[in-house]
Design a protein around this motif. Structure first.
Motif, short mmCIF file in Angstrom:
data_model
loop_
_atom_site.label_atom_id
_atom_site.label_comp_id
_atom_site.label_asym_id
_atom_site.label_seq_id
_atom_site.Cartn_x
_atom_site.Cartn_y
_atom_site.Cartn_z
N GLU A 133 0.83 -1.21 0.00
CA GLU A 133 0.00 0.00 0.00
C GLU A 133 0.86 1.26 0.00
N LEU A 134 1.82 1.32 0.90
CA LEU A 134 2.65 2.52 1.00
C LEU A 134 3.56 2.65 -0.21
N GLY A 135 4.08 1.53 -0.71
CA GLY A 135 4.88 1.56 -1.94
C GLY A 135 4.04 2.04 -3.11
N GLY A 136 2.81 1.57 -3.19
CA GLY A 136 1.91 2.00 -4.26
C GLY A 136 1.62 3.49 -4.22
N SER A 137 1.38 4.00 -3.02
CA SER A 137 1.16 5.44 -2.87
C SER A 137 2.39 6.24 -3.27
N PHE A 138 3.56 5.74 -2.88
CA PHE A 138 4.82 6.36 -3.24
C PHE A 138 4.93 6.49 -4.77
N TYR A 139 4.70 5.40 -5.48
CA TYR A 139 4.81 5.43 -6.94
C TYR A 139 3.75 6.34 -7.56
N CYS A 140 2.51 6.23 -7.11
CA CYS A 140 1.44 7.07 -7.68
C CYS A 140 1.72 8.55 -7.45
N GLU A 141 2.17 8.91 -6.25
CA GLU A 141 2.44 10.32 -5.95
C GLU A 141 3.61 10.86 -6.76
N ARG A 142 4.46 9.97 -7.24
CA ARG A 142 5.58 10.38 -8.10
C ARG A 142 5.20 10.36 -9.57
N GLY A 143 3.96 9.94 -9.87
CA GLY A 143 3.50 9.91 -11.24
C GLY A 143 3.73 8.61 -11.96
N ALA A 144 4.27 7.60 -11.27
CA ALA A 144 4.50 6.28 -11.86
C ALA A 144 3.24 5.43 -11.62
N ILE A 145 2.18 5.78 -12.35
CA ILE A 145 0.86 5.24 -12.09
C ILE A 145 0.78 3.72 -12.28
N SER A 146 1.38 3.17 -13.33
CA SER A 146 1.24 1.73 -13.55
C SER A 146 1.92 0.93 -12.44
N GLU A 147 3.10 1.37 -11.98
CA GLU A 147 3.77 0.70 -10.86
C GLU A 147 2.93 0.84 -9.59
N GLY A 148 2.46 2.05 -9.35
CA GLY A 148 1.64 2.29 -8.16
C GLY A 148 0.38 1.46 -8.15
N ARG A 149 -0.26 1.38 -9.30
CA ARG A 149 -1.49 0.58 -9.42
C ARG A 149 -1.22 -0.89 -9.09
N SER A 150 -0.12 -1.42 -9.59
CA SER A 150 0.23 -2.81 -9.34
C SER A 150 0.43 -3.07 -7.84
N TYR A 151 1.18 -2.20 -7.17
CA TYR A 151 1.41 -2.35 -5.73
C TYR A 151 0.09 -2.24 -4.96
N LEU A 152 -0.73 -1.26 -5.32
CA LEU A 152 -2.00 -1.07 -4.60
C LEU A 152 -2.96 -2.24 -4.84
N GLN A 153 -2.98 -2.78 -6.04
CA GLN A 153 -3.83 -3.95 -6.29
C GLN A 153 -3.34 -5.16 -5.49
N ASP A 154 -2.03 -5.31 -5.39
CA ASP A 154 -1.49 -6.38 -4.54
C ASP A 154 -1.90 -6.17 -3.09
N SER A 155 -1.88 -4.93 -2.65
CA SER A 155 -2.27 -4.60 -1.29
C SER A 155 -3.73 -4.99 -1.03
N VAL A 156 -4.62 -4.65 -1.96
CA VAL A 156 -6.03 -5.01 -1.82
C VAL A 156 -6.18 -6.53 -1.70
N ALA A 157 -5.50 -7.27 -2.57
CA ALA A 157 -5.58 -8.73 -2.54
C ALA A 157 -5.07 -9.29 -1.21
N LEU A 158 -3.97 -8.74 -0.71
CA LEU A 158 -3.39 -9.22 0.54
C LEU A 158 -4.28 -8.88 1.74
N TYR A 159 -4.79 -7.66 1.80
CA TYR A 159 -5.70 -7.30 2.90
C TYR A 159 -6.94 -8.19 2.87
N THR A 160 -7.45 -8.47 1.68
CA THR A 160 -8.62 -9.33 1.55
C THR A 160 -8.30 -10.74 2.04
N ARG A 161 -7.16 -11.27 1.62
CA ARG A 161 -6.74 -12.61 2.05
C ARG A 161 -6.56 -12.67 3.56
#
Length: 180
Positions: A133-161
């Motif tokens: 989640e925090l890595g994803g926010s880091f990438y998104c806030e820097r404008g690296a949206i595809s990397e950020g999206r990947s990290y955040l999607q992983d975060s959602v899956a992990l929190y759900t699991r």
């Protein structure tokens, strides 16, 4: 206090957090012995809050900087005394957040990935989710949206699991806020 500190960081709600941390520090000062599990997690989440507050350009930047430096010192000691398996993923995430605050992009990228890998290795799924989640926010806030999206999607899956469905919903809203 423990849960209030955790929830402040997990959901990004920092109203009154400085007073809450002061209350935690007063309790810790009364106990000269080794910290308990709750105390260790309070230090961890307090460190993450301190870095978040530094990024928000809070008026108490020096306070948050001093607090985060103290927490890094504590985690360094705990890792060095042989508690690597328990503290290393937390330490790497704190180092990633510190690098992020200092605009040290290369160090932050490596530390986020290390935090994720160490949490996965030790089976701390909630810490892996948080690091994603925090890595994803880091990438998104820097404008690296595809990397950020990947990290955040992983975060959602992990929190759900892990069973933290409310937190997964929260991260999905972060994805929308970043237009990911």
């Amino acid at each position: 206090i423990t849960l209030r500190i955790w929830f402040s960081r997990l959901f990004g709600r920092y109203e009154g957090v400085k007073e809450l941390i002061a209350e935690f520090q007063n309790i810790v000062a009364l106990n000269p012995f080794a910290p308990s599990f709750d105390t260790i997690n309070e230090y961890f989440y307090t460190g993450l809050i301190a870095y978040a507050m530094q990024r928000e350009n809070d008026t108490d930047k020096e306070y948050w900087d001093d607090l985060s430096a103290d927490i890094i010192r504590k985690f360094t000691e705990w890792v060095e005394i042989g508690c690597d398996w328990n503290f290393n993923s937390k330490m790497q995430l704190l180092l990633a957040e510190r690098a992020y605050c200092k605009n040290d992009v290369d160090v932050a990228e490596i530390a986020y990935d290390e935090a994720i890998a160490k949490a996965r290795q030790t089976g701390f799924i909630h810490e892996e989710a948080l690091a994603c989640e925090l890595g994803g926010s880091f990438y998104c806030e820097r404008g690296a949206i595809s990397e950020g999206r990947s990290y955040l999607q992983d975060s959602v899956a992990l929190y759900t699991r892990w069973g933290a469905h409310r937190k997964a919903i929260h991260v999905r809203s972060v994805l929308r806020n970043y237009h990911c």
